[in-house]
Design a protein around this motif. Structure first.
Motif, PDB file in Angstrom:
ATOM      1  N   LEU A  22       0.839  -1.211   0.000  1.00  0.00           N
ATOM      2  CA  LEU A  22       0.000   0.000   0.000  1.00  0.00           C
ATOM      3  C   LEU A  22       0.867   1.251   0.000  1.00  0.00           C
ATOM      4  O   LEU A  22       0.584   2.215  -0.718  1.00  0.00           O
ATOM      5  N   VAL A  23       1.943   1.248   0.799  1.00  0.00           N
ATOM      6  CA  VAL A  23       2.828   2.432   0.823  1.00  0.00           C
ATOM      7  C   VAL A  23       3.428   2.652  -0.550  1.00  0.00           C
ATOM      8  O   VAL A  23       3.520   3.799  -1.017  1.00  0.00           O
ATOM      9  N   ARG A  24       3.825   1.580  -1.190  1.00  0.00           N
ATOM     10  CA  ARG A  24       4.430   1.722  -2.532  1.00  0.00           C
ATOM     11  C   ARG A  24       3.457   2.367  -3.518  1.00  0.00           C
ATOM     12  O   ARG A  24       3.877   2.954  -4.505  1.00  0.00           O
ATOM     13  N   LEU A  25       2.146   2.230  -3.247  1.00  0.00           N
ATOM     14  CA  LEU A  25       1.140   2.850  -4.117  1.00  0.00           C
ATOM     15  C   LEU A  25       0.870   4.307  -3.736  1.00  0.00           C
ATOM     16  O   LEU A  25      -0.012   4.947  -4.302  1.00  0.00           O
ATOM     17  N   VAL A  41      -0.201   4.717   5.332  1.00  0.00           N
ATOM     18  CA  VAL A  41      -0.573   3.482   6.019  1.00  0.00           C
ATOM     19  C   VAL A  41      -0.392   3.598   7.528  1.00  0.00           C
ATOM     20  O   VAL A  41       0.653   4.039   8.008  1.00  0.00           O
ATOM     21  N   VAL A  42      -1.419   3.174   8.259  1.00  0.00           N
ATOM     22  CA  VAL A  42      -1.305   3.020   9.702  1.00  0.00           C
ATOM     23  C   VAL A  42      -1.196   1.521   9.963  1.00  0.00           C
ATOM     24  O   VAL A  42      -2.165   0.768   9.807  1.00  0.00           O
ATOM     25  N   LEU A  43       0.018   1.108  10.312  1.00  0.00           N
ATOM     26  CA  LEU A  43       0.286  -0.292  10.643  1.00  0.00           C
ATOM     27  C   LEU A  43      -0.118  -0.481  12.098  1.00  0.00           C
ATOM     28  O   LEU A  43       0.320   0.269  12.966  1.00  0.00           O
ATOM     29  N   THR A  44      -0.952  -1.476  12.363  1.00  0.00           N
ATOM     30  CA  THR A  44      -1.351  -1.715  13.751  1.00  0.00           C
ATOM     31  C   THR A  44      -0.958  -3.125  14.170  1.00  0.00           C
ATOM     32  O   THR A  44      -0.850  -4.032  13.337  1.00  0.00           O
ATOM     33  N   ALA A  45      -0.725  -3.270  15.479  1.00  0.00           N
ATOM     34  CA  ALA A  45      -0.353  -4.570  16.036  1.00  0.00           C
ATOM     35  C   ALA A  45      -0.768  -4.577  17.492  1.00  0.00           C
ATOM     36  O   ALA A  45      -0.833  -3.524  18.134  1.00  0.00           O
ATOM     37  N   LEU A  93      10.195  -1.743   7.603  1.00  0.00           N
ATOM     38  CA  LEU A  93       9.759  -1.046   6.384  1.00  0.00           C
ATOM     39  C   LEU A  93      10.594   0.220   6.164  1.00  0.00           C
ATOM     40  O   LEU A  93      10.955   0.549   5.030  1.00  0.00           O
ATOM     41  N   ALA A  94      10.915   0.916   7.259  1.00  0.00           N
ATOM     42  CA  ALA A  94      11.713   2.151   7.129  1.00  0.00           C
ATOM     43  C   ALA A  94      13.068   1.836   6.508  1.00  0.00           C
ATOM     44  O   ALA A  94      13.581   2.606   5.682  1.00  0.00           O
ATOM     45  N   ASN A 107       7.776   4.533   4.629  1.00  0.00           N
ATOM     46  CA  ASN A 107       7.351   5.107   5.907  1.00  0.00           C
ATOM     47  C   ASN A 107       5.898   4.827   6.204  1.00  0.00           C
ATOM     48  O   ASN A 107       5.024   5.120   5.391  1.00  0.00           O
ATOM     49  N   VAL A 108       5.671   4.244   7.380  1.00  0.00           N
ATOM     50  CA  VAL A 108       4.299   4.007   7.835  1.00  0.00           C
ATOM     51  C   VAL A 108       4.192   4.512   9.276  1.00  0.00           C
ATOM     52  O   VAL A 108       5.189   4.607   9.976  1.00  0.00           O
ATOM     53  N   SER A 109       2.949   4.813   9.688  1.00  0.00           N
ATOM     54  CA  SER A 109       2.710   5.179  11.085  1.00  0.00           C
ATOM     55  C   SER A 109       2.366   3.917  11.853  1.00  0.00           C
ATOM     56  O   SER A 109       1.896   2.934  11.269  1.00  0.00           O
TER      57      SER A 109
END
Ligand SMILES: NC(=O)c1ccc[n+]([C@@H]2O[C@H](COP(=O)([O-])OP(=O)(O)OC[C@H]3O[C@@H](n4cnc5c(N)ncnc54)[C@H](OP(=O)(O)O)[C@@H]3O)[C@@H](O)[C@H]2O)c1
Length: 234
Positions: free
Chosen positions: A23-26, A30-34, A47-48, A53-55
């Motif tokens: 999704l970031v590449r598009l 993105v909010v990555l959650t865990a 990913l960084a 870069n994702v939040s």
């Protein structure tokens, strides 16, 4: 056009992490959650290191407190949510006949994670999506949730995914007059913690249909079950 905002559940590893990457590449924010902050932050760093870069926001999909907090955080920070990927899932009822499966240790947590988590998140985020008349909700199901193929075993996992499939149809129909498209998919058998090392597919292959559904045009399908971008039997 404003940058799209996506939230992916259970994204610290496996298919969810790969979905974030793609999704970031598009160009999507993105909010990555865990559910575990340390694991989520490690995934963000992974990913960084690839220049992506994702939040990060913590989210245990079974926790009402977490769900309400993330709605608040997303609303405050972005004022919108465009894409919700209900990916988090557990499969813990291997090789135990349905007559013997523990309700408290297996059935309840499986259904709370795989079905009630997505159900609550959909109820929470659709009103925010409606404000911008845009939404793509992708529910990650399984071939084991295909009602027409049900045989013995895996009762908890099957119930959770059959329920997720039914939920998808209900929300899709109730939202048919909006630009919010709700679909469900199966990734096939994928090499992850859940799928195991012998699985035939890579996470890239498992993520492909999710990305396609997350970025559908306004006249795209709704309320359908897919595998490899093709209709899959309910
Ligand atoms: N792999 C396959 O062959 C396959 C086949 C069909 C369907 N699926 C579906 O694909 C989805 C992703 O699975 P995967 O293969 O990528 O498995 P995975 O590598 O085991 O990843 C599952 C993810 O869900 C997270 N999770 C579990 N319970 C959670 C909770 N309560 N709140 C938030 N996150 C939670 C896990 O977090 P932790 O790291 O903290 O445990 C992990 O990040 C699942 O819905 C699964 O049912 C997979």
């Amino acid at each position: 056009m404003e940058q799209r905002i996506a939230l992916v559940t259970g994204a610290n590893r496996g298919i969810g992490l790969e979905v974030c990457r793609q999704l970031v590449r598009l160009g999507i924010r993105v909010v990555l959650t865990a559910r575990r902050e340390d694991k989520g932050r490690a995934a963000v760093e992974e990913l960084a290191a690839e220049g992506l870069n994702v939040s990060f926001l913590p989210l245990d999909v079974t926790s009402e407190k977490d769900r309400l907090r993330i709605l608040e955080d997303i609303t405050r920070e972005f004022g919108r949510l465009d894409i919700l990927i209900n990916n988090a899932g557990i499969s813990i009822d291997f090789n135990v006949p349905a007559l013997e499966v523990s309700f408290d240790e297996v059935i309840r947590p499986t259904i709370e994670t795989n079905l009630y988590g997505p159900l609550h998140l959909t109820q929470l985020f659709v009103p925010l999506m409606r404000k911008h008349d845009y939404g793509r909700i992708v529910n990650v199901s399984s071939g084991l949730g295909s009602f027409s193929k049900i045989t013995s075993g895996r009762i908890a996992y099957r119930l959770s995914k059959v329920g997720l499939n039914a939920m998808t149809k209900v929300f899709a129909d109730e939202l048919k007059d909006t630009n919010i498209l709700v679909n469900v998919m199966t990734p096939g058998w994928v090499r992850t913690n859940l799928g195991g090392v012998k699985a035939e597919r890579s996470t890239e292959q498992g993520a492909d249909t999710i990305i396609w559904l997350a970025t559908l045009p306004d006249d795209g399908p709704r309320g359908r079950f897919f595998r490899d971008r093709q209709d899959f039997p309910w």
